[in-house]
Motif scaffolding. Structure first.
Motif, PDB file in Angstrom:
ATOM      1  N   LEU A 115       0.817  -1.214   0.000  1.00 37.77           N
ATOM      2  CA  LEU A 115       0.000   0.000   0.000  1.00 37.77           C
ATOM      3  C   LEU A 115       0.854   1.269   0.000  1.00 37.77           C
ATOM      4  N   ASN A 116       2.159   1.108   0.201  1.00 39.89           N
ATOM      5  CA  ASN A 116       3.103   2.225   0.192  1.00 39.89           C
ATOM      6  C   ASN A 116       2.779   3.270   1.262  1.00 39.89           C
ATOM      7  N   LEU A 117       2.336   2.808   2.426  1.00 42.14           N
ATOM      8  CA  LEU A 117       2.071   3.726   3.532  1.00 42.14           C
ATOM      9  C   LEU A 117       3.377   4.083   4.220  1.00 42.14           C
ATOM     10  N   ASN A 118       3.368   5.176   4.947  1.00 40.95           N
ATOM     11  CA  ASN A 118       4.543   5.622   5.680  1.00 40.95           C
ATOM     12  C   ASN A 118       4.390   5.476   7.187  1.00 40.95           C
ATOM     13  N   ARG A 119       3.152   5.529   7.687  1.00 38.86           N
ATOM     14  CA  ARG A 119       2.913   5.505   9.138  1.00 38.86           C
ATOM     15  C   ARG A 119       1.734   4.589   9.444  1.00 38.86           C
ATOM     16  N   LEU A 120       1.921   3.787  10.484  1.00 37.99           N
ATOM     17  CA  LEU A 120       0.848   2.945  11.007  1.00 37.99           C
ATOM     18  C   LEU A 120       0.680   3.235  12.488  1.00 37.99           C
ATOM     19  N   GLU A 121      -0.564   3.295  12.914  1.00 35.87           N
ATOM     20  CA  GLU A 121      -0.870   3.522  14.318  1.00 35.87           C
ATOM     21  C   GLU A 121      -1.659   2.344  14.877  1.00 35.87           C
ATOM     22  N   MET A 122      -1.548   2.166  16.175  1.00 33.36           N
ATOM     23  CA  MET A 122      -2.426   1.272  16.923  1.00 33.36           C
ATOM     24  C   MET A 122      -2.914   2.051  18.135  1.00 33.36           C
ATOM     25  N   HIS A 123      -4.222   2.020  18.333  1.00 31.80           N
ATOM     26  CA  HIS A 123      -4.852   2.690  19.468  1.00 31.80           C
ATOM     27  C   HIS A 123      -5.387   1.591  20.374  1.00 31.80           C
ATOM     28  N   GLU A 141       6.353   2.607  18.606  1.00 36.91           N
ATOM     29  CA  GLU A 141       6.753   3.550  19.645  1.00 36.91           C
ATOM     30  C   GLU A 141       5.513   4.084  20.351  1.00 36.91           C
ATOM     31  N   PHE A 142       5.555   4.105  21.673  1.00 41.59           N
ATOM     32  CA  PHE A 142       4.481   4.689  22.458  1.00 41.59           C
ATOM     33  C   PHE A 142       4.576   6.202  22.314  1.00 41.59           C
ATOM     34  N   GLU A 143       3.516   6.826  21.810  1.00 41.66           N
ATOM     35  CA  GLU A 143       3.537   8.269  21.562  1.00 41.66           C
ATOM     36  C   GLU A 143       2.735   9.059  22.593  1.00 41.66           C
ATOM     37  N   HIS A 159      -7.023   6.130  25.332  1.00 42.84           N
ATOM     38  CA  HIS A 159      -6.264   5.215  24.475  1.00 42.84           C
ATOM     39  C   HIS A 159      -4.777   5.520  24.548  1.00 42.84           C
ATOM     40  N   ALA A 160      -3.996   4.458  24.550  1.00 39.34           N
ATOM     41  CA  ALA A 160      -2.548   4.568  24.360  1.00 39.34           C
ATOM     42  C   ALA A 160      -2.321   4.566  22.851  1.00 39.34           C
ATOM     43  N   LEU A 161      -1.561   5.537  22.378  1.00 40.64           N
ATOM     44  CA  LEU A 161      -1.270   5.649  20.954  1.00 40.64           C
ATOM     45  C   LEU A 161       0.139   5.132  20.682  1.00 40.64           C
ATOM     46  N   TYR A 162       0.212   4.160  19.777  1.00 39.52           N
ATOM     47  CA  TYR A 162       1.486   3.607  19.322  1.00 39.52           C
ATOM     48  C   TYR A 162       1.599   3.855  17.830  1.00 39.52           C
ATOM     49  N   ALA A 163       2.819   4.053  17.339  1.00 36.39           N
ATOM     50  CA  ALA A 163       3.021   4.239  15.904  1.00 36.39           C
ATOM     51  C   ALA A 163       4.365   3.678  15.476  1.00 36.39           C
ATOM     52  N   ILE A 164       4.406   3.328  14.211  1.00 34.80           N
ATOM     53  CA  ILE A 164       5.646   2.888  13.586  1.00 34.80           C
ATOM     54  C   ILE A 164       5.712   3.530  12.211  1.00 34.80           C
ATOM     55  N   LEU A 165       6.904   3.928  11.820  1.00 31.75           N
ATOM     56  CA  LEU A 165       7.133   4.511  10.507  1.00 31.75           C
ATOM     57  C   LEU A 165       7.855   3.506   9.623  1.00 31.75           C
ATOM     58  N   ARG A 166       7.696   3.664   8.346  1.00 32.34           N
ATOM     59  CA  ARG A 166       8.380   2.783   7.397  1.00 32.34           C
ATOM     60  C   ARG A 166       9.880   2.721   7.705  1.00 32.34           C
TER      61      ARG A 166
END
Length: 170
Positions: A115-123, A141-143, A159-166
């Protein structure tokens, strides 16, 4: 472990899984009152199929052999900013075996590579420790905490926000 787009004829099986796990899932998920019958679940499947066709979200069933045991999703797709969120739930009896973590790895690769995404989050609900362990295991990473972001039947949930970048991937 496999996942695939859920089919309309699977509404009874998905509804049975929801019904069996209703009390457990109600602790964390706000949509259970929308699934009071097989017909409600059939309507849900039609809706997510339409979202899939419009490339607005991708919801798939999580299967052990041919038995549906949960759901995974790529939602909040923002094509302009190349980001999305991952969601998941699994029946209580199927937890603790790494199934969701392994399935998330596949979805992460799909999101970044196909999908060529750059950022994914999990809430994750702050108090849902089992759910929070998944992004932590996967290198997200916990943001921070998003306060009172979800109305869950009769109370607000943080919600705890987590994210990862490509570029964070090995």
């Amino acid at each position: 472990m496999q996942f695939r787009q859920i089919q309309p004829q699977e509404a009874p099986a998905l509804f049975a899984l929801i019904e069996t796990n209703r009390d457990y899932l109600r602790q964390w998920l706000p949509w259970l009152d929308e699934h009071r019958s097989v017909e409600d679940t059939g309507r849900f499947i039609r809706n997510i199929t339409q979202l899939f066709e419009q490339q607005q979200a991708f919801h798939v069933g999580l299967y052990r052999d041919e038995e549906i045991i949960g759901m995974m999703s790529i939602h909040y797709l923002d094509w302009r900013n190349r980001k999305a969120a991952l969601g998941y739930w699994i029946g209580e009896a199927f937890q603790g075996k790494g199934r969701v973590t392994e399935s998330c790895k596949t979805l992460i690769n799909f999101c970044f590579n196909d999908l060529n995404l750059n950022r994914l989050e999990m809430h994750c609900a702050v108090h849902n420790i089992a759910s929070r362990k998944i992004p932590e295991r996967l290198g997200f990473e916990f943001e921070g905490v998003i306060r009172e972001v979800e109305w869950l039947y009769d109370h607000w949930v943080d919600h705890a926000l987590y994210a990862i970048l490509r570029k964070d991937l090995p």
